[in-house]
Structures are given as structure tokens and as C-alpha cells.
Design an enzyme around this catalytic site. Sequence first.
Site, PDB file in Angstrom:
ATOM      1  N   MET A  79      37.210  35.008  46.909  1.00 52.95           N
ATOM      2  CA  MET A  79      38.462  34.256  46.926  1.00 52.95           C
ATOM      3  C   MET A  79      39.385  34.730  48.056  1.00 52.95           C
ATOM      4  SD  MET A  79      39.184  34.032  42.806  1.00 52.95           S
ATOM      5  CE  MET A  79      40.609  32.936  42.986  1.00 52.95           C
ATOM      6  N   HIS A  80      40.430  33.954  48.283  1.00 52.95           N
ATOM      7  CA  HIS A  80      41.595  34.321  49.094  1.00 52.95           C
ATOM      8  C   HIS A  80      41.366  34.333  50.609  1.00 52.95           C
ATOM      9  CE1 HIS A  80      42.892  35.584  45.158  1.00 52.95           C
ATOM     10  NE2 HIS A  80      42.149  36.676  45.163  1.00 52.95           N
ATOM     11  N   ASP A 239      34.865  33.217  42.621  1.00 50.44           N
ATOM     12  CA  ASP A 239      33.773  34.030  42.094  1.00 50.44           C
ATOM     13  C   ASP A 239      33.971  34.445  40.641  1.00 50.44           C
ATOM     14  OD1 ASP A 239      35.839  35.769  42.755  1.00 50.44           O
ATOM     15  OD2 ASP A 239      34.651  36.987  44.127  1.00 50.44           O
TER      16      ASP A 239
END
Length: 489
Positions: A79-80, A239
Amino acid sequence: MGYYIGIDLGTSAVKMLLMDANGDIIKSIAKEYPIYFPQNGWSEQDPQDWWNAVKAGIQEITAFCDKSNIKGISFGGQMHGLVMLDENDKIIRPAILWNDGRSAKQCKYLNNEIGKKKLTEYTANIAFAGFTAPKILWVRENEPENFKRIKKIMLPKDYIAYKMTGIHSTDYSDASGMLLLDVKNKCWSKEMLKICGIDESVMPKLFESYDVIGVLKSEVAKELGFSSDSVKVIAGAGDNAAAAVGTGAVGNGKCNISLGTSGTVFITQNNFSVDSNNALHSFAHADGKYHLMGCMLSAASCNKWWLENIIGTKDYAESQADIKQLGENKVFFLPYLMGERSPHNDPDVRGMFIGMSMNTTRNDMTQAVLEGVAFAIRDSIEIARALGIEIKRSTICGGGAKSQLWCKIMANVLNMDIITMEKEEGPAFGAAILASVGCGEYKDVCEASNKIAKLNKIYKPKGELVKKYEIAYRRFKEIYPTMKLWFKN
């Protein structure tokens, strides 16, 4: 029978599997790619490396099956991360990853100048160094020429979906970690986009994790060796949300703990809620509902660092074989090797051992690493309990879940049942389940997850050991407040 491909775009490798409609895994593989650290605290990858690895992996796992039976592909992913494309959909610069700490200044601006109250109102969350919005501000401030070229902003797994379909997409669970999504109302936050200086046209289209975003482009299907370009591509999930699907953590009131590179506590909810202290993230879930999540930046990676980098062994089982005396360790380990997110939100803190003596052994220190991660996981559990959320059991996944000793420590530190899974394939498994839902194999994510995710072994807490670990946890909690100012120097 239909086949479904699950892709987990991780930090060190992409993991892929081929699953049939019953949830049986036909084949799974991993393809590694490099990670770059151009400066201290920076962490980057080349999205083209991801795409090359994904193509090679798909060709490998489908080499010996009837490819006409492959119905859908979906994703879980780190992520991110910030992926930026120009007007020709070309990569502008290497992706800035979730564990990159360069945006500490921008986080302070967001949390202190914009204010945590407004950020929570806009997005249900506050700024953390790993989130995407602070990275965008960093690029605007430090690489203005690159910022001007931005025509599309994407998350890592969504770049793969774009390469497959030509569609700029993301799902609500992954978008929740950008600090750009109004999580409660499931739309882009106009206020946050304005703060970051970007137009909504730059953002990808939003989907539920089980939605079909398109089909394989004909040239991609041909390159992968598929005779048809009718293979559906399903949005997928961040995830942790994907991993939760693979462990049955869907519907209301479930908990899943992930011991991967990072560590998470994932608590499912039917209804949206916010931790008023912002120690837990409030995100959308892959089942169309919501979840609370506590995230520590270094979990199983602490054990990897200790054993491989310091001790010089890759024999994880042997390193734990002689650890028998639990709950009485005098050595403590602060597992903040890359700073920490939940609950401290402190990018400056670092790891440390404390309490060693001339009698301290390697086993004591190995045990301290396992216990330190368990104590840090409990920090997030305690916040959830303080919100009135009753957690009596949790599934567990990730590389750390393979250690029976670690699972036993977790059960007694957290004082609840810890349950391993029959199939431990992480986000790739959850992604394949999402693909099966998107292709109509199951009516919804809950039905698919409950039928496919099978429990394995239950680790139960034991009264005396719980009491010993309660005392140890109280001592652990004193270390960070005592040391945090030292790390600022």
C-alpha cells in the site's frame, strides 16, 4: 472448471498463485525484484521491474494448464506507494514506497498546520510518513518539474492493472491509505486534493475490490500466451485487506494478525468508525464494508534482520529450537527498526535491546525479538479494546505465522486464541478469491472467503503464562516513553 490468478505485489517480490474454483492452489511462485535506497531513509522501486516480474510469473504458473479456463486475475499489493505517470502514461520517477521516510516534514505540516481534526474529517485518518499524500507534497516541494508532469497518480498494484487493461483504477481499501480518500463516503476528498495541489482528473477511478475493471488487452493476452483476451481483471485490494479475505476475516467482528515484513492488526466492521486518537487507521475493507487497522513497520523483518544480518544464519527453526522458558526473559527488544506507525506515529524512533547482562544468551535475544513484536502488536489490540471492541480470537498469517513458538508467544501476550490457516499464501490467496467473486463463481466475498479459507491449528493462552506476560508487557510499555526524546537528537 475456472482458474483464477492471485497476484501479491510485495516489497521484495511478487508472489503469484493459480487457484481453481474450489480454492485449491494449483501452483504458486515468487519473483524477486530490487529495492533501491538512494538516501538514508528513502525506499524506491522501478514499476517496470514489477511488470516484468508479473509477466514472467504468469507465464510460469500457467505453463501447464489449459489457459482457456483462466477466468480472472486480481491483486493484493503493498500500500501507499506513489506511482506517477505523465501525459503519455510513462513513469515519471521511481515509485516512492510505503516504508520511505522522506516525508516527515510534510507529515508535520499536515498534522500540525492543516490539523489532525480536519484530516480526520476529510479522510478518517491523520498523516503518516508512509502515506501517499505526504509523498505528493514532497515531490511538489523537492521535484517541481516532476510534479508539473503528473497526469495520473496510482498505487503499486494498480499500475499492474493498468498495464493489463489500459484503465487507471484503484479500489477503496488500497485508496484508504493514500490520505486522499473520504473513507466514510467512499469518494476522493476534494479538500485533500486541493491541499496537495492536484486535480481529481489525476486520480484513478474507484472500484470495490471485487469489481471487474476490464479485460486483458489483446496484446497483453498474446504476450502471456493466452488465446483469448476475455480474461477479466478484478480491482483487488491492499495487501492487508487481501490477506484478511484469505484468512476468513470478512464480515463483522473478525480479527487477523499479519506477521510479514510489516505487522498488522486487522479488525473488521460492518459500519464505519474512527479511533478518536488516530492510533488505528480507519479504512474500507475488500468485502465492501470497513475495518480498523494498526500497523507496525517492522515485524517479521525484525527477526530476519536479527538472524540473517546479525547472527548470520537463515535457519529460523534451529534458532528457536532451544527457547523453552517463556514469560521470564529479562531482555527486551524495541522493534522499531524503521520508525513506527501504530500507535506512536514516530518516524525517528529506532530499535534497541535493553536489559542485557553477562548472563544474557543468544537465545534470550532471539526470544526478545519475537516478544518485542508481540508486545507491539498488543499495543494496537489494547487500543481496539479501549474502543469497546471485544477481541477473543484472531487468525494469523504472514511468514512469522510459520513459527509455532511465535504463535504461542502471541496467544499468551495477547491473551486470546491465535489460529493459523490451512493454506498460508497471504494476499495472493485473497486476491484469487476476489477474482473468483468478480467472475461470478460466488455471490459475494463473505461466501467465497468462508468456503475457501480453512482454519488449521489453534494456540490457546495459558493462565500462568498470561500473567507473566502481563507483567512483561507493562515493562515494555515504559521503554518508548522513556527513550523517545533521545531518538530526536
